[in-house]
Write an enzyme that holds these catalytic residues in place. Structure first.
Site, short mmCIF file in Angstrom:
data_model
loop_
_atom_site.label_atom_id
_atom_site.label_comp_id
_atom_site.label_asym_id
_atom_site.label_seq_id
_atom_site.Cartn_x
_atom_site.Cartn_y
_atom_site.Cartn_z
N THR A 168 -7.74 -7.47 -4.84
CA THR A 168 -7.01 -6.86 -5.94
C THR A 168 -6.62 -7.90 -7.00
O THR A 168 -6.38 -9.07 -6.65
CB THR A 168 -5.72 -6.20 -5.41
OG1 THR A 168 -4.90 -5.83 -6.51
CG2 THR A 168 -4.92 -7.14 -4.52
N TYR B 64 1.99 -6.71 -1.37
CA TYR B 64 0.62 -6.19 -1.32
C TYR B 64 -0.36 -7.29 -1.74
O TYR B 64 -1.33 -7.60 -1.02
CB TYR B 64 0.52 -4.96 -2.23
CG TYR B 64 -0.89 -4.53 -2.51
CD1 TYR B 64 -1.74 -4.15 -1.47
CD2 TYR B 64 -1.38 -4.50 -3.82
CE1 TYR B 64 -3.04 -3.75 -1.74
CE2 TYR B 64 -2.67 -4.10 -4.09
CZ TYR B 64 -3.50 -3.73 -3.04
OH TYR B 64 -4.78 -3.35 -3.30
#
Ligand code: UDP
Length: 327
Positions: A117, A141
């Site tokens: 990501t 995350y």
């Protein structure tokens, strides 16, 4: 037929990847615990219901299907939730990846395509982010994904685990045939929520933060169509199967749109009024995340073709209306 193990194959991106793999002549074996995925989304190959936190589930899948490679999508992926419950993120994402990698190596499978990501980059003053930009995640995350990137690197050095890491920007849209699409319960992502507001299924869209240092005060993101994104995965897979070395690629278009611009585009596409509520910033959100990398184009020949805002929102809207008839 060549089997590819697709973890998270019942989820949003994993299901689209299974369709792209099937269309490219591979057999996608979806492996999913159905915690956030949907059994109905597994339509393009066999399904194994299993959990990455249970090593025997993974070993059994490798034993049965002997995949040539793994595409690893299964993960928890909500920035806000990762800030309030980081333990869940470290456990599911990092322990799950470690179990998967060890099972792959034990089965002699040394090709991994990994879903990372742009959240690994964190805040960089709004500058363009290319693959060499320092990784400084500002949420759990992103930190969990950075840890898995490092894990892949270490296992490559020690055991020859060849891998392609894709750092996604904001994935949006749906299969143009609406066979699969985005379905989260609860939904937290901007575009599906905007479409729920357009459909009258929620009263308004809440904009998180209007005081960011951007032209209209809202966060800027680089949206990429899920079909373009999974096309890159098939190219990355072929790269590995053809003997290419481990690589990291950004997957974004290089164009950033603010939250308000997304809402305006959705008003255009749907022809609906979309009421807005302005709210404080959401914890963990960076101001601007826009890809500056061209490596996927240069090395893999990746050319996104459906990633305009109207195409992404239009495909998502078609899927949204189909779901509204079914659910
Ligand atoms: N966002 C928003 N309202 C919502 C959901 C998201 O304003 O109800 C904003 C969010 O703060 C971020 C952008 O939309 O700036 C994209 O958020 P999303 O959750 O879709 O993806 P993320 O960037 O977290 O991966």
């Amino acid at each position: 037929m060549t089997n590819i193990l697709v973890t998270g194959g019942a989820g949003y991106i994993g299901a689209h990847a299974c369709k792209a793999l099937r269309d490219a002549g591979f057999t996608p074996v979806a492996f999913d615990n159905l915690a956030t995925g949907w059994a109905e989304a597994v339509r393009f190959g066999p399904f194994v219901q299993g959990d990455l936190l249970n090593p025997s589930d993974i070993a059994a899948a490798f034993e049965r299907f002997r995949p040539a490679a793994v595409m690893h999508f299964a993960a928890l992926s909500l920035v806000g939730e990762s800030m309030s419950d980081p333990g869940q993120y470290w456990r599911a994402n990092v322990n799950g990846a470690l179990n998967l990698i060890e099972a792959a190596l034990a089965a002699g499978c040394t090709n991994v395509v990994f879903s990372s990501t742009c959240a690994v980059y964190g805040e960089h003053g709004g500058g363009a982010l290319d693959e060499t930009t320092a990784r400084n995640p500002i949420n759990a995350y992103g930190a969990s994904k950075r840890a898995i990137e490092d894990m892949l690197r270490d296992f490559d050095a020690a055991h020859g685990l060849r891998h392609v890491i894709f750092r996604y920007f904001n994935v949006a849209g749906a299969d143009p045939q609406a066979e699969v699409g985005e379905r989260h319960e609860p939904e937290t992502h901007l575009i599906p929520l905007v479409l729920e507001a357009a459909a009258g299924r929620r009263p308004a869209i809440t904009v998180f933060g209007t005081d960011y240092p951007t032209p209209d005060g809202t966060c800027i993101r680089d949206y990429v169509h899920v079909c373009d994104l999974v096309d890159a995965h098939v190219l990355g897979l072929k790269w590995l199967l053809d003997g290419g070395e481990s690589q990291v690629f950004n997957l974004g278009t290089g164009h950033g749109y603010s939250v308000r611009e997304v809402i305006d585009a959705a008003r255009e596409v749907t022809g609906q009024d979309i009421p807005v509520i302005e709210a404080p910033r959401r914890a963990g959100d960076a101001t601007r995340l826009v890809s500056g990398g061209e490596r996927a184009a240069r090395v893999l020949g990746w050319r996104p073709s459906r990633s305009s805002l109207p195409a992404m929102i239009g495909d998502a809207w078609r899927w949204h209306r189909k779901m509204a008839r079914i659910v």
